[in-house]
Design a protein around this motif. Sequence first.
Motif, short mmCIF file in Angstrom:
data_model
loop_
_atom_site.label_atom_id
_atom_site.label_comp_id
_atom_site.label_asym_id
_atom_site.label_seq_id
_atom_site.Cartn_x
_atom_site.Cartn_y
_atom_site.Cartn_z
N VAL A 13 0.91 -1.24 0.20
CA VAL A 13 0.03 -0.05 -0.20
C VAL A 13 0.78 1.21 -0.12
O VAL A 13 1.87 1.15 0.77
CB VAL A 13 -0.80 -0.10 1.25
N ILE A 14 0.66 2.05 -0.84
CA ILE A 14 1.43 3.45 -1.03
C ILE A 14 0.47 4.73 -0.52
O ILE A 14 -0.49 4.87 -1.00
CB ILE A 14 1.76 3.49 -2.67
N LEU A 15 0.93 5.41 0.32
CA LEU A 15 0.54 6.58 0.84
C LEU A 15 0.96 7.67 0.27
O LEU A 15 2.12 8.22 0.23
CB LEU A 15 0.60 6.64 2.55
N GLY A 16 0.11 8.32 -0.41
CA GLY A 16 0.72 9.82 -1.37
C GLY A 16 0.98 9.48 -2.59
O GLY A 16 1.52 8.48 -3.08
N GLY A 17 0.18 10.24 -3.65
CA GLY A 17 0.25 9.84 -5.06
C GLY A 17 1.08 10.98 -5.75
O GLY A 17 0.57 11.47 -6.78
N GLY A 18 2.28 11.46 -5.23
CA GLY A 18 3.01 12.37 -5.81
C GLY A 18 4.13 11.85 -6.62
O GLY A 18 3.98 10.50 -6.95
N ASP A 72 0.78 -5.55 3.67
CA ASP A 72 2.21 -6.32 4.36
C ASP A 72 3.25 -5.19 4.48
O ASP A 72 3.77 -5.12 5.43
CB ASP A 72 2.76 -7.39 3.23
N VAL A 73 3.30 -4.32 3.45
CA VAL A 73 4.21 -2.95 3.97
C VAL A 73 3.34 -1.63 3.43
O VAL A 73 2.67 -1.77 2.24
CB VAL A 73 5.45 -3.42 3.44
N VAL A 74 3.74 -0.82 4.10
CA VAL A 74 3.20 0.86 3.75
C VAL A 74 4.38 1.55 3.03
O VAL A 74 5.43 1.70 3.72
CB VAL A 74 2.55 1.09 4.52
N ASP A 94 0.81 -2.89 13.66
CA ASP A 94 2.06 -3.66 13.23
C ASP A 94 2.43 -3.77 12.05
O ASP A 94 3.14 -4.90 11.51
CB ASP A 94 1.91 -5.05 14.12
N ILE A 95 2.22 -2.80 10.91
CA ILE A 95 2.34 -2.96 9.75
C ILE A 95 3.84 -2.07 9.42
O ILE A 95 3.59 -0.91 9.85
CB ILE A 95 1.21 -2.57 8.87
N PRO A 96 4.75 -2.56 8.81
CA PRO A 96 5.91 -1.52 8.59
C PRO A 96 5.71 -0.63 7.61
O PRO A 96 4.98 -0.81 6.56
CB PRO A 96 6.92 -2.68 8.01
N VAL A 97 6.13 0.50 7.97
CA VAL A 97 5.93 1.73 7.28
C VAL A 97 7.36 2.34 6.90
O VAL A 97 8.19 2.62 7.50
CB VAL A 97 5.33 3.03 7.94
N ILE A 98 7.57 2.32 5.69
CA ILE A 98 9.14 2.73 5.11
C ILE A 98 8.83 3.59 3.95
O ILE A 98 7.73 4.14 3.58
CB ILE A 98 9.65 1.27 4.37
N SER A 99 10.01 4.27 3.80
CA SER A 99 10.21 5.43 2.74
C SER A 99 10.33 4.59 1.05
O SER A 99 10.85 3.35 1.05
CB SER A 99 11.33 6.38 2.91
N GLU A 100 10.11 5.49 0.30
CA GLU A 100 10.17 5.23 -1.09
C GLU A 100 11.65 4.92 -1.54
O GLU A 100 11.91 3.97 -1.92
CB GLU A 100 9.59 5.97 -2.12
N ILE A 101 12.41 5.45 -0.86
CA ILE A 101 14.15 5.19 -1.12
C ILE A 101 14.45 4.06 -0.57
O ILE A 101 15.15 3.10 -1.15
CB ILE A 101 14.89 6.45 -0.20
N GLU A 102 13.67 3.30 0.84
CA GLU A 102 14.10 2.25 1.26
C GLU A 102 13.51 1.09 0.50
O GLU A 102 13.96 0.09 0.08
CB GLU A 102 13.37 2.19 2.60
N PHE A 103 12.14 1.36 -0.14
CA PHE A 103 11.50 0.64 -0.87
C PHE A 103 12.31 0.25 -2.32
O PHE A 103 12.58 -1.00 -2.53
CB PHE A 103 10.02 1.22 -1.23
#
Length: 452
Positions: A13-18, A72-74, A94-103
């Motif tokens: 799941v991706i938060l933000g459509g920029g 599974d990851v945001v 308890d869902i991991p939240v990561i940045s786009e750089i990390e992804f």
Amino acid sequence: MSWLQTNNKKRIVILGGGMSGVGAAMLATQRGHDVFLSDGGVLKDAFAKALLDQHIPHETCGHDMEQILNADVVVKSPGIPDTATIVQKILEADIPVISEIEFASRFTDEVEIAITGSNGKTTVTSLIGHILQIADFNVSVGGNIGQSYAAQVAEAPAEYRVLEVSSFQLDGIKTFKPKIAVLLNITPDHLDRYDYKFENYVASKMRIAMNQDEQDYLIYNADDPAIIEALKIYQPKSKLVPFSMQRQLEYGAYIKDQNININLDTNSFTMPIQNLSIKGQHNTANAMAAATTAKLLQIRKETIRQSLASFQGVEHRLEQVLKINKVQYINDSKATNVNATYYALDSMEKPTVWIVGGVDKGNDYSELYALVNKNVKAIVCLGTDNSKIVEAFGSCVDNMVETSSMEDAVRVAYKLAGPGDNVLLSPACASFDLFENYEDRGRQFKNAVRAL
């Protein structure tokens, strides 16, 4: 190998459509994952079209929590703070939240060169990219500038990835591990995102080296007291490579007899400062950081010299726009904090009409007083709330005018400036009160100047 690289299908799941969100959605879709993008607002036309063309499921103007909490990851846009209610709910589940750089980094084993700092990171990122391109390396340049890292990984392989990374992007890393990290400076910025505590912001910047080991390099500014203190606290494992404008170093980069000198073990490099295409003390430091990176990559000395002499600089960073009636108009819209504006004002050699203002991020303007007294003849405030600037500089100049549009600001500056003066847009603030971003602000400035 990351679990994202395996054939295991995951729900992303991706938060933000920029820029970063759409890039992450495209990469995740390309690699066969189940993707859903959610944006609380309206998408720009180009991003909406990209999602439709790729048949990527998405929503706008709100968040469907049932869909989001099924992840599974945001992957979170850097513009969304960790304190946002939606992020807190995801973390509570308890869902991991990561940045786009990390992804993006989880899909590649290519050589990553990451640059951060409060100021100069766009210039240094672009300059390193320029050197590598002239050296004929297979390289992509992006991250916090240009195309998102995820979009670049989706688009094509590259041997080297040169990435500008912001503190917001670093906040969301878990395993991101650049081969070469460059830390230019740490001065107060974005403190509104860090509980107004400078030490929180410093901790964020130091994350660039958190996963590095003895085989990696951290190039850092040895003149920056915040960095020196942070190195003692965080003790990165990487090989430390300093650069300094103030003292000679046995190992690293320094200035002597108006030359840049770099000593790395038995390998040395020199170049006269006067041959650099970008001028000013801060740009000499930027050139040292970029040249040190190039030396670590074993690029030929002559190629480095040629690249440093031919680099054209960065749009919106002390960009010479036009000279009208012997007045030089300069676009420094990228100066979104006090320290960046300090460099701009320090480089002014003629009386200057200074256009300043925007969204204040907890700025302390006191370090600018001496430069304003010395170099600024008039101030044009540009913002919806100019009270802090009026209070800070009201007694420094005879002329101060408040405006609320770029056209007004440029017209007022035109009237206040005389032959031989500069008109400098260097806002020291974020742009979101009147503009989409600093690029929009810079382009509006250039358009207004051209319309005079």
